[in-house]
Design a protein around this motif. Structure first.
Motif, PDB file in Angstrom:
ATOM      1  N   PRO A 200       2.087  -0.097 -34.634  1.00  0.00           N
ATOM      2  CA  PRO A 200       3.135   0.547 -33.836  1.00  0.00           C
ATOM      3  C   PRO A 200       2.677   1.857 -33.182  1.00  0.00           C
ATOM      4  O   PRO A 200       1.783   2.535 -33.673  1.00  0.00           O
ATOM      5  CB  PRO A 200       4.211   0.850 -34.873  1.00  0.00           C
ATOM      6  CG  PRO A 200       3.426   1.099 -36.124  1.00  0.00           C
ATOM      7  CD  PRO A 200       2.170   0.268 -36.047  1.00  0.00           C
ATOM      8  N   LEU A 201       3.317   2.157 -32.071  1.00  0.00           N
ATOM      9  CA  LEU A 201       3.213   3.477 -31.471  1.00  0.00           C
ATOM     10  C   LEU A 201       4.620   3.910 -31.122  1.00  0.00           C
ATOM     11  O   LEU A 201       5.323   3.225 -30.386  1.00  0.00           O
ATOM     12  CB  LEU A 201       2.341   3.423 -30.196  1.00  0.00           C
ATOM     13  CG  LEU A 201       2.471   4.633 -29.259  1.00  0.00           C
ATOM     14  CD1 LEU A 201       1.888   5.874 -29.893  1.00  0.00           C
ATOM     15  CD2 LEU A 201       1.811   4.356 -27.922  1.00  0.00           C
ATOM     16  N   ARG A 202       5.093   5.009 -31.735  1.00  0.00           N
ATOM     17  CA  ARG A 202       6.414   5.526 -31.423  1.00  0.00           C
ATOM     18  C   ARG A 202       6.220   6.857 -30.712  1.00  0.00           C
ATOM     19  O   ARG A 202       5.510   7.729 -31.206  1.00  0.00           O
ATOM     20  CB  ARG A 202       7.237   5.700 -32.697  1.00  0.00           C
ATOM     21  CG  ARG A 202       8.731   5.893 -32.479  1.00  0.00           C
ATOM     22  CD  ARG A 202       9.530   5.337 -33.674  1.00  0.00           C
ATOM     23  NE  ARG A 202       8.977   5.845 -34.937  1.00  0.00           N
ATOM     24  CZ  ARG A 202       9.322   7.020 -35.480  1.00  0.00           C
ATOM     25  NH1 ARG A 202      10.216   7.799 -34.895  1.00  0.00           N
ATOM     26  NH2 ARG A 202       8.794   7.421 -36.628  1.00  0.00           N
ATOM     27  N   PHE A 203       6.798   6.984 -29.518  1.00  0.00           N
ATOM     28  CA  PHE A 203       6.525   8.190 -28.733  1.00  0.00           C
ATOM     29  C   PHE A 203       7.760   8.634 -27.983  1.00  0.00           C
ATOM     30  O   PHE A 203       8.743   7.885 -27.849  1.00  0.00           O
ATOM     31  CB  PHE A 203       5.394   7.943 -27.743  1.00  0.00           C
ATOM     32  CG  PHE A 203       5.753   6.978 -26.648  1.00  0.00           C
ATOM     33  CD1 PHE A 203       5.542   5.616 -26.808  1.00  0.00           C
ATOM     34  CD2 PHE A 203       6.312   7.420 -25.451  1.00  0.00           C
ATOM     35  CE1 PHE A 203       5.883   4.717 -25.803  1.00  0.00           C
ATOM     36  CE2 PHE A 203       6.646   6.538 -24.436  1.00  0.00           C
ATOM     37  CZ  PHE A 203       6.431   5.178 -24.619  1.00  0.00           C
ATOM     38  N   VAL A 204       7.694   9.848 -27.510  1.00  0.00           N
ATOM     39  CA  VAL A 204       8.749  10.366 -26.653  1.00  0.00           C
ATOM     40  C   VAL A 204       8.108  11.220 -25.563  1.00  0.00           C
ATOM     41  O   VAL A 204       7.150  11.940 -25.832  1.00  0.00           O
ATOM     42  CB  VAL A 204       9.797  11.155 -27.473  1.00  0.00           C
ATOM     43  CG1 VAL A 204       9.148  12.303 -28.232  1.00  0.00           C
ATOM     44  CG2 VAL A 204      10.896  11.696 -26.578  1.00  0.00           C
TER      45      VAL A 204
ATOM     46  N   ALA B 160       3.142  15.454 -39.684  1.00  0.00           N
ATOM     47  CA  ALA B 160       4.448  16.111 -39.838  1.00  0.00           C
ATOM     48  C   ALA B 160       4.776  16.936 -38.593  1.00  0.00           C
ATOM     49  O   ALA B 160       5.916  16.919 -38.097  1.00  0.00           O
ATOM     50  CB  ALA B 160       4.438  17.008 -41.073  1.00  0.00           C
ATOM     51  N   GLU B 161       3.771  17.625 -38.082  1.00  0.00           N
ATOM     52  CA  GLU B 161       3.965  18.455 -36.895  1.00  0.00           C
ATOM     53  C   GLU B 161       4.335  17.582 -35.689  1.00  0.00           C
ATOM     54  O   GLU B 161       5.204  17.924 -34.889  1.00  0.00           O
ATOM     55  CB  GLU B 161       2.676  19.248 -36.632  1.00  0.00           C
ATOM     56  CG  GLU B 161       2.640  20.031 -35.339  1.00  0.00           C
ATOM     57  CD  GLU B 161       3.632  21.196 -35.319  1.00  0.00           C
ATOM     58  OE1 GLU B 161       4.264  21.448 -36.359  1.00  0.00           O
ATOM     59  OE2 GLU B 161       3.768  21.831 -34.266  1.00  0.00           O
ATOM     60  N   GLN B 162       3.668  16.432 -35.574  1.00  0.00           N
ATOM     61  CA  GLN B 162       3.975  15.514 -34.483  1.00  0.00           C
ATOM     62  C   GLN B 162       5.423  15.034 -34.582  1.00  0.00           C
ATOM     63  O   GLN B 162       6.141  14.948 -33.591  1.00  0.00           O
ATOM     64  CB  GLN B 162       3.028  14.298 -34.528  1.00  0.00           C
ATOM     65  CG  GLN B 162       1.579  14.630 -34.261  1.00  0.00           C
ATOM     66  CD  GLN B 162       1.362  15.053 -32.824  1.00  0.00           C
ATOM     67  OE1 GLN B 162       1.894  14.449 -31.901  1.00  0.00           O
ATOM     68  NE2 GLN B 162       0.607  16.114 -32.620  1.00  0.00           N
ATOM     69  N   GLU B 163       5.840  14.720 -35.811  1.00  0.00           N
ATOM     70  CA  GLU B 163       7.201  14.236 -36.055  1.00  0.00           C
ATOM     71  C   GLU B 163       8.222  15.299 -35.634  1.00  0.00           C
ATOM     72  O   GLU B 163       9.230  15.011 -34.995  1.00  0.00           O
ATOM     73  CB  GLU B 163       7.341  13.902 -37.547  1.00  0.00           C
ATOM     74  CG  GLU B 163       8.633  13.199 -37.930  1.00  0.00           C
ATOM     75  CD  GLU B 163       8.708  11.772 -37.380  1.00  0.00           C
ATOM     76  OE1 GLU B 163       9.781  11.391 -36.897  1.00  0.00           O
ATOM     77  OE2 GLU B 163       7.669  11.058 -37.435  1.00  0.00           O
ATOM     78  N   ARG B 164       7.938  16.569 -36.001  1.00  0.00           N
ATOM     79  CA  ARG B 164       8.837  17.670 -35.682  1.00  0.00           C
ATOM     80  C   ARG B 164       8.958  17.833 -34.155  1.00  0.00           C
ATOM     81  O   ARG B 164      10.047  17.941 -33.611  1.00  0.00           O
ATOM     82  CB  ARG B 164       8.299  18.955 -36.304  1.00  0.00           C
ATOM     83  CG  ARG B 164       9.286  20.125 -36.281  1.00  0.00           C
ATOM     84  CD  ARG B 164       8.616  21.403 -36.756  1.00  0.00           C
ATOM     85  NE  ARG B 164       7.566  21.849 -35.836  1.00  0.00           N
ATOM     86  CZ  ARG B 164       7.796  22.469 -34.676  1.00  0.00           C
ATOM     87  NH1 ARG B 164       9.040  22.696 -34.296  1.00  0.00           N
ATOM     88  NH2 ARG B 164       6.806  22.828 -33.892  1.00  0.00           N
ATOM     89  N   LEU B 165       7.785  17.809 -33.464  1.00  0.00           N
ATOM     90  CA  LEU B 165       7.771  17.959 -32.011  1.00  0.00           C
ATOM     91  C   LEU B 165       8.549  16.832 -31.339  1.00  0.00           C
ATOM     92  O   LEU B 165       9.318  17.049 -30.395  1.00  0.00           O
ATOM     93  CB  LEU B 165       6.333  17.956 -31.490  1.00  0.00           C
ATOM     94  CG  LEU B 165       5.521  19.232 -31.686  1.00  0.00           C
ATOM     95  CD1 LEU B 165       4.059  18.998 -31.308  1.00  0.00           C
ATOM     96  CD2 LEU B 165       6.127  20.362 -30.859  1.00  0.00           C
ATOM     97  N   GLY B 166       8.366  15.616 -31.873  1.00  0.00           N
ATOM     98  CA  GLY B 166       9.028  14.451 -31.292  1.00  0.00           C
ATOM     99  C   GLY B 166      10.534  14.550 -31.450  1.00  0.00           C
ATOM    100  O   GLY B 166      11.305  14.299 -30.517  1.00  0.00           O
ATOM    101  N   ALA B 167      10.968  14.962 -32.659  1.00  0.00           N
ATOM    102  CA  ALA B 167      12.415  15.083 -32.925  1.00  0.00           C
ATOM    103  C   ALA B 167      13.034  16.120 -32.006  1.00  0.00           C
ATOM    104  O   ALA B 167      14.125  15.938 -31.456  1.00  0.00           O
ATOM    105  CB  ALA B 167      12.634  15.467 -34.396  1.00  0.00           C
TER     106      ALA B 167
END
Lengths: 210, 520
Positions: free
Chosen positions: A162-166, A59-66
């Motif tokens: 998959p790998l989704r990154f920013v 969840a933390e990774q998702e927040r940082l990515g967004a």
């Protein structure tokens, strides 16, 4: 100074020096936790992922990515290249389906990796990432990654992962290329496959198949 | 007691507690190891004489490079310096013997067993030429070394070598701190005693760390731990940190006693007092301290953060300061001295010149950005052979020539000694200087074959190697000849040398300074 005094002094000095010896032997082992602390603080060597548990705060990774993807910097391009390798304890096929991509900082990108279990048993694998240059580590945010959890592959099973990154827009100017390397480990074969090197691989494989 | 001579026959050597006997044992042991390690170097040079594979198979070659390194470091240089310490320290400080003579016997007699255990795996498994021994390089990096089947032999050999060194060091510290003649204050001690005191502290500080490193390898290999195994949550890079935390002080352990020997020889033949005695002492201590905080300069390419590279680079280059103090002091000692060039002085002067070349290449390697270019090439090989062969070994050979008349009572053959020197000093440069060039051009170390453009320099390097190797047989001949007879040496041997060892008769009696001498 007589002989008895001499012996007493020598004995006391020897005792102190032996303490130094024992202390330094201990210090050698103390280097292990010290090293781990250093790696954690600096975020190097991919050691933040524990192979046995593979826990990451998704969840933390998702927040940082967004947060990072709010603003795309169209004026810059960063090349991200992918490397794959296997620990010696794991007999899989593992490769990146996209060897390299070019992204703008802030742009969300998804790439895919391929893995196939070549053994005759079910294997629980864990991928551990490593980023070069190390400086880029904190600007590379993964929103979804096969390395966030164990990958369980049945005998002969193949998957695309998959790998989704920013890449964060505040990436330092001098970084134009980021290399991301994944190493896959077998979570259950902790001895690094040292036993597999013995003369009779068949017998060892049978033992692993249980 | 004082009339008591040595026992007769083999028992004298097995049970001796006499520092001179034990010193002799150490020196012969290290000389035999020098020949064994040297023979391995000859195999290496024979293989590298021409490009392509011709003499041995790659695994045997790897075994040779590995065993050559281990034997020269742990079998030849280190025991030779301890042998010098045994012979000389009690005589230099006016003590009757070492502080713990029985432990002294044990320190030595562990060594032949440790060395046997180290080389034994080479002969196990039937096929010698297949290379059954350790073949992972003398630095035994994980994870490669963890793959090796007979690892336990290697690990326990290192344990034994470490125990021997630690006991020897404790003995030396106790002797120096407790047995000095009245009036021999610390700042009056000869430089050799000072350098060994500091070396002994380095040894008891880092040999246990090496023991810890091999113990971790042992439990990783046989007891299921994962210190260095990535699959179990360990890290092979950690091994390099632990190893070099030992390994860097280790190089000073090998060179500091050599500094001491040279500091004894040069004043005698320059007929001047050692220039800057106290700065020599402080420089030695500074080098020892710095040696603990620079280890990662051996591993710039593992992927350290830039801050780490910078720190280790600055700290490393700082070592040049105290080292330069020493080199300038030796030079200043010779400056306007009434110099003569007997054999020991030739070796000492060659030491100052050639060690400094090794020091300069060390500076080049210490600079992180340029090290990426040199890392694991023959440039590194050239560097550490300049500091260890023309550095440590040359000083030791010079020391043997310098004190041999005191030890045996006979003068060595000056003509042969000079021949030995000139053969060695020319061939050693033919051997190692071209390795700078091929290294800079990209020739990798520890590889049995190379690209053809390196062929010419490697050919000359091999020729130099063979001549240098054979020259050391001449050294053996000279030493044996001197032991057997020759012109009688006077008690002082040289023209007014400084030090208590020159006040006793030649050859030095079995027991010296049973009553402490007066120090003015």
């Amino acid at each position: 100074m007589n002989n008895a005094d001499q012996n007493k002094i020598t004995r006391r000095l020897t005792g102190k020096l032996l303490l130094v010896v024992v202390g330094m032997f201990g210090f050698g082992f103390l280097l292990v936790p010290l090293y781990n602390v250093m790696c954690d603080v600096l975020g190097i060597n991919g050691r933040f992922i524990d192979i046995q548990s593979g826990q990451v705060d998704v969840a933390e990774q998702e927040r940082l990515g967004a947060q990072a993807s709010l603003q795309v910097d169209e004026s810059r391009e960063v090349r991200v290249q992918f490397l794959t390798q296997l620990n010696q304890n794991l007999n899989w096929e593992f490769r990146a389906l996209d060897n390299a991509v070019t992204v703008h900082p802030g742009q969300v990108m998804e790439v895919r990796f391929y893995a196939k279990n070549l053994t005759g048993r079910e294997v629980v694998g864990q991928a551990v990432p490593s980023i070069v240059p190390a400086k880029a580590f904190k600007y590379f945010t993964k929103m979804e990654c096969f390395c966030f959890s164990h990958q369980v592959l049945k005998p002969g099973e193949e998957v695309e992962m998959p790998l989704r990154f920013v890449v964060r827009p505040d990436l330092p100017e001098d970084i134009r290329t980021i290399s991301l390397a994944y190493t896959f480990f077998d979570t259950e074969n902790r001895d690094g496959g040292k036993q597999v090197r013995a003369e009779e691989p068949a017998a060892v494989l049978a033992q692993h198949a249980r | 007691m004082s009339e008591h001579g040595p026992e007769k026959g083999i028992k004298r050597w097995l049970f001796t507690t006499n520092h001179k006997d034990i010193g002799t044992l150490y020196l012969w042991f290290s000389f035999i190891m020098l020949l064994v390690g040297g023979a391995m170097a000859m195999v290496i040079r024979a293989e590298l004489m021409y490009p392509g594979m011709q003499v041995v198979n790659p695994n045997f070659f790897n075994m040779m490079t590995t065993m050559h390194g281990l034997i020269m470091v742990f079998g030849a240089i280190m025991p030779a310096t301890v042998g010098m310490a045994n012979w000389l320290i009690p005589m230099m400080i006016g003590a009757p013997d070492m502080a713990m003579p029985r432990m002294n016997n044990w320190s030595f007699w562990i060594l032949p067993f440790a060395a046997t255990m180290l080389v034994l795996p080479m002969f196990m498994g039937g096929d010698f030429l297949a290379g059954q021994g350790p073949a992972f390089g003398w630095t035994f990096y994980e994870p490669l070394s963890g793959q090796y089947d007979n690892l336990a032999f290697f690990i326990f050999a290192v344990h034994l070598l470490g125990i021997s060194s630690i006991m020897g060091s404790i003995n030396i510290i106790a002797t120096i701190l407790n047995l000095r003649a009245p009036g021999m204050t610390l700042m009056k001690m000869p430089m050799f005693v000072w350098t060994w005191l500091i070396t002994a502290f380095l040894l008891i500080a880092v040999m246990p760390v090496l023991a810890g490193a091999v113990t971790m390898m042992l439990t990783d290999k046989y007891f299921g731990t994962s210190f260095f195994d990535a699959a179990g949550g360990g890290d092979p890079v950690l091994f390099q940190h632990v190893f070099w935390f030992f390994g860097h002080p280790e190089v000073y352990i090998m060179i500091l006693p050599a500094f001491g020997i040279v500091s004894q020889i040069i004043p005698t033949f320059a007929r001047k007092k050692l220039f800057g005695y106290s700065s020599m002492v402080y420089a030695t201590a500074a080098i020892a301290f710095l040696s603990f905080i620079v280890w990662a300069h051996h591993m710039y390419t593992v992927g350290m953060p830039v801050a780490g590279e910078l720190y280790f680079m600055y700290a490393t280059v700082m070592i040049a300061v105290p080292t330069a103090v020493k080199v300038f002091n030796w030079t200043a000692t010779m400056w306007r001295g009434a110099m003569t060039f007997e054999t020991p002085m030739l070796w000492a002067v060659a030491f100052v010149f050639l060690f400094t070349i090794g020091g300069f290449t060390g500076l080049m390697l210490g600079v992180a950005p340029s090290d990426f270019q040199y890392h694991d090439t023959y440039f590194v090989v050239a560097h550490f052979h300049y500091v260890l062969v023309t550095g440590a070994l040359f000083a030791l050979i010079g020391g043997v020539y310098y004190w041999l008349p005191k030890w045996t009572g006979n003068m060595y053959d000056e003509k042969l000694g000079k021949l030995h020197f000139w053969l060695s000093v020319i061939s050693v440069n033919v051997l190692f200087f071209p390795q700078h060039f091929v290294g800079l051009a990209g020739m990798q170390r520890r590889v049995p074959d190379y690209a053809v453009q390196f062929a010419d320099w490697n050919f000359w390097s091999s020729i130099g190697g063979f001549v240098f190797g054979l020259s050391q047989l001449l050294f053996m001949y000279i030493v044996i000849k001197t032991i057997k007879g020759g012109e009688k040496a006077s008690d002082k041997v040289w023209d007014n040398p400084e030090g208590l060892e020159w006040t006793v008769p030649s050859p030095a009696p079995y027991h010296t300074f049973e009553t402490a001498p007066e120090i003015k």
